[in-house]
Motif scaffolding. Structure first.
Motif, PDB file in Angstrom:
ATOM      1  N   ASP A   2       0.857  -1.467  -0.024  1.00  0.00           N
ATOM      2  CA  ASP A   2      -0.124  -0.052   0.165  1.00  0.00           C
ATOM      3  C   ASP A   2       0.980   1.302   0.048  1.00  0.00           C
ATOM      4  O   ASP A   2       1.847   1.416   0.446  1.00  0.00           O
ATOM      5  N   VAL A   5       1.853   2.662   3.639  1.00  0.00           N
ATOM      6  CA  VAL A   5       3.170   2.406   3.991  1.00  0.00           C
ATOM      7  C   VAL A   5       4.278   2.760   3.633  1.00  0.00           C
ATOM      8  O   VAL A   5       4.700   3.338   4.482  1.00  0.00           O
ATOM      9  N   GLU A 289      -1.418  -2.575   7.648  1.00  0.00           N
ATOM     10  CA  GLU A 289      -1.446  -1.587   7.869  1.00  0.00           C
ATOM     11  C   GLU A 289       0.281  -1.453   8.575  1.00  0.00           C
ATOM     12  O   GLU A 289       1.299  -0.841   7.797  1.00  0.00           O
TER      13      GLU A 289
END
Length: 328
Positions: A2, A5, A289
């Motif tokens: 992602d 991140v 996350e």
């Protein structure tokens, strides 16, 4: 991965670098010390493979070619030579000597040079055999690695100077050898040795000769040199325990570094996490996350540590343990 991140990592470069360095340190420790330990085992096995006596005769309680006990009478040489099928029997003293400056160690052997060299195919490429009580010979590898040679001195048994009078090849068991009488004098063990190397007249009769020795000289320890060579790594005390403890400690250090980094991240991003939850982010999403960020940091640290430690690890695996531990 992602974008959030990656953005979090780029937003805090100093914390990320510290975390990556912590993980890389753990990887480097594992690779370097494992390489050194394996290098020691491989070095011992290589040198032991040049010992051509087929049987190691010793007293119960001694271990193998790396043993440092001196509890066997040299009178057993005469008794062994009476056993049918034995061609030669050579007494050897093996001793671990402290380095001259108070750290490191040297494994030294006391031998009757003529008989030992003939049995194991050793030859002097420079100088002569040791004769006086303060004379030694070293193998060609030690002379090259330590940039030393004939006429130079070594400090053994604490701070006792010994003069190098010869260089031999190929490498065989201990890299430093002195006369058997000199070693007995240094250890105050007249008429004693650590083990006796036995060479058979016919190697095909090895088992039969071993059985005759056991029958005529019962109560002693008989080992085949080939078996000692295959188990040389196991003869290094607690090598397996050392490696397991090292790996465990490195893993703990790396885990603590990442945990501290992630804990700091959560503390710094309390408001951001609150906003995400207000927008409907689930607990699973928030956990994922943070885990992704930790995983990315760990992967960067593992890759960096592996690459950074590769060359030192190769050098460590090829180091001579005696030269390494007595390095100044």
């Amino acid at each position: 991965m992602d974008s959030i991140v990656v953005a979090n990592i780029r937003q805090r470069p100093v914390r990320t670098l510290v975390s990556v360095a912590g993980v890389a340190l753990g990887v480097c420790l594992v690779m370097l010390f494992t390489g050194l330990a394996r290098g020691m085992a491989n070095d011992l096995q290589r040198r032991s493979s040049n010992v051509r006596g087929e049987i190691i005769f010793s007293r119960p309680g001694s271990t193998d070619l790396t043993s440092a006990t001196t509890n066997l009478s040299t009178r057993y040489v005469e008794e062994l030579m009476k056993v049918e099928g034995i061609g030669a029997a050579v007494p050897v003293i093996s001793y671990i000597s402290q380095g001259g400056r108070g750290f490191g160690f040297e494994r030294v052997e006391g031998v009757e040079w003529g008989a030992y060299a003939t049995m194991n195919g050793l030859g002097l490429v420079e100088g002569r055999a040791p004769e006086a009580v303060n004379e030694v010979v070293i193998d060609e590898t030690k002379a090259r690695n330590n940039a030393t040679g004939v006429g130079r001195e070594l400090l053994l048994f604490g701070n006792q100077p010994y003069r190098i009078v010869g260089i031999y090849t190929p490498e065989s068991s201990a890299r430093i050898k002195m006369s058997l009488a000199a070693m007995q004098d240094a250890l105050e063990a007249p008429g004693k040795c650590t083990y006796i190397l036995v060479k058979c007249k016919n190697p095909e009769e090895l088992n039969a000769v071993a059985q005759r020795i056991d029958a005529q000289l019962a109560g002693n320890k008989i080992q085949f040199t080939r078996d000692v060579m295959t188990n040389i790594e196991k003869s290094i005390p607690y090598l397996g325990v050392f490696l397991r403890v090292l790996v465990g400690l490195s893993a703990v250090v790396s885990a603590l570094v990442v945990m501290l980094a992630m804990y700091t991240t959560i503390t710094e991003r309390t408001r951001e996490i609150g906003i995400l939850k207000a927008m409907g982010a689930s607990r699973g999403y928030i956990i994922s996350e943070i885990e992704k960020e930790a995983l990315l940091i760990s992967l960067i640290g593992l890759a960096g540590g592996a690459l950074g430690a590769l060359y030192p690890a190769v050098r460590a695996a090829n180091l001579d343990p005696v030269s390494a531990l007595s390095y100044e």
